[in-house]
Design a protein around this motif. Structure first.
Motif, PDB file in Angstrom:
ATOM      1  N   ALA A  20      16.487  38.144  19.110  1.00 60.14           N
ATOM      2  CA  ALA A  20      15.858  37.952  20.236  1.00 60.14           C
ATOM      3  C   ALA A  20      15.129  36.626  20.005  1.00 60.14           C
ATOM      4  O   ALA A  20      14.981  35.653  20.889  1.00 60.14           O
ATOM      5  N   ASN A  21      14.831  36.160  18.822  1.00 61.71           N
ATOM      6  CA  ASN A  21      14.350  34.933  18.480  1.00 61.71           C
ATOM      7  C   ASN A  21      15.436  33.590  18.429  1.00 61.71           C
ATOM      8  O   ASN A  21      15.228  32.577  18.617  1.00 61.71           O
ATOM      9  N   ALA A  22      16.901  33.974  18.303  1.00 59.58           N
ATOM     10  CA  ALA A  22      17.857  33.074  18.349  1.00 59.58           C
ATOM     11  C   ALA A  22      18.292  32.703  19.938  1.00 59.58           C
ATOM     12  O   ALA A  22      19.519  32.191  19.917  1.00 59.58           O
ATOM     13  N   GLN A  23      17.559  33.276  20.848  1.00 60.00           N
ATOM     14  CA  GLN A  23      17.888  32.988  22.300  1.00 60.00           C
ATOM     15  C   GLN A  23      18.036  31.652  22.574  1.00 60.00           C
ATOM     16  O   GLN A  23      17.166  30.779  21.977  1.00 60.00           O
ATOM     17  N   ILE A  24      18.692  31.008  23.384  1.00 62.46           N
ATOM     18  CA  ILE A  24      18.988  29.769  24.179  1.00 62.46           C
ATOM     19  C   ILE A  24      17.925  29.702  24.876  1.00 62.46           C
ATOM     20  O   ILE A  24      17.554  30.208  25.922  1.00 62.46           O
ATOM     21  N   ILE A  45      38.580  30.326  22.173  1.00 68.57           N
ATOM     22  CA  ILE A  45      37.928  29.452  23.070  1.00 68.57           C
ATOM     23  C   ILE A  45      36.158  29.612  22.625  1.00 68.57           C
ATOM     24  O   ILE A  45      35.643  28.746  22.672  1.00 68.57           O
ATOM     25  N   GLU A  46      36.026  30.955  22.550  1.00 70.20           N
ATOM     26  CA  GLU A  46      34.385  31.115  22.182  1.00 70.20           C
ATOM     27  C   GLU A  46      34.033  30.724  21.007  1.00 70.20           C
ATOM     28  O   GLU A  46      33.094  30.181  21.005  1.00 70.20           O
ATOM     29  N   THR A  47      34.727  30.601  19.932  1.00 65.67           N
ATOM     30  CA  THR A  47      34.411  29.979  18.590  1.00 65.67           C
ATOM     31  C   THR A  47      34.481  28.293  18.838  1.00 65.67           C
ATOM     32  O   THR A  47      33.507  27.913  18.408  1.00 65.67           O
ATOM     33  N   ALA A  48      35.189  27.856  19.680  1.00 63.71           N
ATOM     34  CA  ALA A  48      35.025  26.412  19.655  1.00 63.71           C
ATOM     35  C   ALA A  48      33.933  25.929  20.546  1.00 63.71           C
ATOM     36  O   ALA A  48      33.117  24.889  20.297  1.00 63.71           O
ATOM     37  N   ALA A  49      33.537  26.915  21.523  1.00 65.26           N
ATOM     38  CA  ALA A  49      32.262  26.516  22.499  1.00 65.26           C
ATOM     39  C   ALA A  49      30.967  26.848  22.015  1.00 65.26           C
ATOM     40  O   ALA A  49      30.277  26.381  22.303  1.00 65.26           O
ATOM     41  N   ASN A  50      30.712  28.139  21.182  1.00 67.91           N
ATOM     42  CA  ASN A  50      29.717  28.671  20.853  1.00 67.91           C
ATOM     43  C   ASN A  50      28.877  27.881  19.712  1.00 67.91           C
ATOM     44  O   ASN A  50      29.559  27.533  18.748  1.00 67.91           O
ATOM     45  N   ILE A  51      27.856  27.537  20.061  1.00 67.20           N
ATOM     46  CA  ILE A  51      26.804  26.900  18.898  1.00 67.20           C
ATOM     47  C   ILE A  51      25.349  27.704  19.049  1.00 67.20           C
ATOM     48  O   ILE A  51      24.922  27.761  20.078  1.00 67.20           O
ATOM     49  N   GLU A  52      25.097  28.017  17.682  1.00 65.16           N
ATOM     50  CA  GLU A  52      23.808  29.126  17.701  1.00 65.16           C
ATOM     51  C   GLU A  52      22.794  28.158  18.444  1.00 65.16           C
ATOM     52  O   GLU A  52      22.220  27.051  18.032  1.00 65.16           O
ATOM     53  N   LYS A  53      22.007  28.895  19.213  1.00 64.00           N
ATOM     54  CA  LYS A  53      20.680  28.653  19.888  1.00 64.00           C
ATOM     55  C   LYS A  53      21.130  27.374  20.929  1.00 64.00           C
ATOM     56  O   LYS A  53      20.158  26.718  21.504  1.00 64.00           O
ATOM     57  N   VAL A  67      31.710  32.507  31.518  1.00 62.08           N
ATOM     58  CA  VAL A  67      30.415  32.418  31.716  1.00 62.08           C
ATOM     59  C   VAL A  67      29.752  31.582  30.550  1.00 62.08           C
ATOM     60  O   VAL A  67      29.828  31.753  29.449  1.00 62.08           O
ATOM     61  N   VAL A  68      29.280  30.399  30.888  1.00 63.26           N
ATOM     62  CA  VAL A  68      28.566  29.496  29.771  1.00 63.26           C
ATOM     63  C   VAL A  68      27.093  29.266  29.987  1.00 63.26           C
ATOM     64  O   VAL A  68      26.631  29.136  31.137  1.00 63.26           O
ATOM     65  N   ILE A  69      26.607  29.715  28.983  1.00 55.56           N
ATOM     66  CA  ILE A  69      25.065  29.640  28.820  1.00 55.56           C
ATOM     67  C   ILE A  69      24.742  28.496  27.978  1.00 55.56           C
ATOM     68  O   ILE A  69      25.053  28.616  26.846  1.00 55.56           O
ATOM     69  N   TYR A  70      24.163  27.378  28.303  1.00 53.53           N
ATOM     70  CA  TYR A  70      23.648  26.624  27.491  1.00 53.53           C
ATOM     71  C   TYR A  70      22.201  25.892  27.523  1.00 53.53           C
ATOM     72  O   TYR A  70      21.446  26.138  28.594  1.00 53.53           O
ATOM     73  N   ASP A  71      21.849  25.353  26.577  1.00 54.91           N
ATOM     74  CA  ASP A  71      20.280  24.698  26.539  1.00 54.91           C
ATOM     75  C   ASP A  71      20.579  23.390  26.982  1.00 54.91           C
ATOM     76  O   ASP A  71      21.107  22.583  26.550  1.00 54.91           O
ATOM     77  N   LYS A  72      20.379  23.027  28.220  1.00 51.28           N
ATOM     78  CA  LYS A  72      20.559  21.869  28.853  1.00 51.28           C
ATOM     79  C   LYS A  72      19.681  20.562  28.248  1.00 51.28           C
ATOM     80  O   LYS A  72      20.146  19.443  28.608  1.00 51.28           O
ATOM     81  N   LYS A  74      19.921  20.201  24.893  1.00 55.46           N
ATOM     82  CA  LYS A  74      20.636  20.053  23.779  1.00 55.46           C
ATOM     83  C   LYS A  74      22.076  19.768  23.827  1.00 55.46           C
ATOM     84  O   LYS A  74      22.635  19.242  23.082  1.00 55.46           O
ATOM     85  N   THR A  75      22.619  19.931  24.997  1.00 54.52           N
ATOM     86  CA  THR A  75      24.045  19.823  25.209  1.00 54.52           C
ATOM     87  C   THR A  75      24.320  19.738  26.837  1.00 54.52           C
ATOM     88  O   THR A  75      23.612  20.210  27.569  1.00 54.52           O
ATOM     89  N   THR A  76      25.777  19.424  27.359  1.00 57.95           N
ATOM     90  CA  THR A  76      26.066  19.541  28.511  1.00 57.95           C
ATOM     91  C   THR A  76      27.257  20.282  28.592  1.00 57.95           C
ATOM     92  O   THR A  76      28.065  20.674  27.845  1.00 57.95           O
ATOM     93  N   LEU A  77      27.500  20.789  29.814  1.00 55.88           N
ATOM     94  CA  LEU A  77      28.831  21.519  30.331  1.00 55.88           C
ATOM     95  C   LEU A  77      30.080  20.843  30.006  1.00 55.88           C
ATOM     96  O   LEU A  77      30.913  21.105  29.325  1.00 55.88           O
ATOM     97  N   ASP A  78      29.938  19.368  29.905  1.00 56.27           N
ATOM     98  CA  ASP A  78      31.167  18.576  29.675  1.00 56.27           C
ATOM     99  C   ASP A  78      31.420  18.508  28.277  1.00 56.27           C
ATOM    100  O   ASP A  78      32.569  18.561  27.678  1.00 56.27           O
ATOM    101  N   ALA A  79      30.258  18.521  27.337  1.00 55.72           N
ATOM    102  CA  ALA A  79      30.552  18.422  25.988  1.00 55.72           C
ATOM    103  C   ALA A  79      31.095  19.973  25.532  1.00 55.72           C
ATOM    104  O   ALA A  79      31.924  19.963  24.647  1.00 55.72           O
ATOM    105  N   ILE A  80      30.768  20.974  26.265  1.00 52.90           N
ATOM    106  CA  ILE A  80      31.298  22.449  25.669  1.00 52.90           C
ATOM    107  C   ILE A  80      32.830  22.354  26.150  1.00 52.90           C
ATOM    108  O   ILE A  80      33.521  22.646  25.363  1.00 52.90           O
ATOM    109  N   LEU A  81      32.997  21.769  27.333  1.00 51.67           N
ATOM    110  CA  LEU A  81      34.453  22.040  27.899  1.00 51.67           C
ATOM    111  C   LEU A  81      35.303  21.287  27.085  1.00 51.67           C
ATOM    112  O   LEU A  81      36.258  21.468  26.846  1.00 51.67           O
TER     113      LEU A  81
END
Length: 121
Positions: A20-24, A45-53, A67-72, A74-81
């Protein structure tokens, strides 16, 4: 036996609190198209994209969407893609380099569309 059950309950509770504390934070959620075929593609795909928190991607091979959930903050959708394209998977914004795509396992080599998207470098 009862002590083992209690120990398992405590461990489960601790893990749920930790996760619960590791949520984005500062969450943004988007759905994107990412090419691929199978469970092995999903893992890559998921390994390349996922970054903890920071970023969590869940890719569905049937619909070829993620479905991409990210901390806006800390990163961008473009960086993930771009990270996903670097792993060999074309997506709605970036095309993987041919050399990387050609090194994918045979079952992961999806039908590529001709595209005017940016090559991922």
């Amino acid at each position: 036996m009862k002590s083992i059950k209690k120990l398992l309950m405590v461990v489960t509770l601790l893990l749920s609190v930790i996760s619960a504390n590791a949520q984005i934070k500062n969450k943004t959620t988007e759905t994107v198209k990412i090419n691929g075929n199978c469970g092995m593609c999903k893992k890559t795909i998921e390994t390349a994209a996922n970054i903890e928190k920071t970023a969590k991607v869940t890719w569905d091979p049937t619909s070829q969407t993620a479905v991409v959930i990210y901390d806006k903050k800390k990163t961008t959708l473009d960086a993930i893609l771009k990270r996903i394209a670097h792993a060999g998977y074309d997506n709605e914004k970036f095309t993987a380099l041919d050399s990387v795509y050609n090194n994918l396992h045979g079952c992961c080599q999806y039908d590529r569309e001709k595209s005017v998207l940016k090559k991922s470098k």
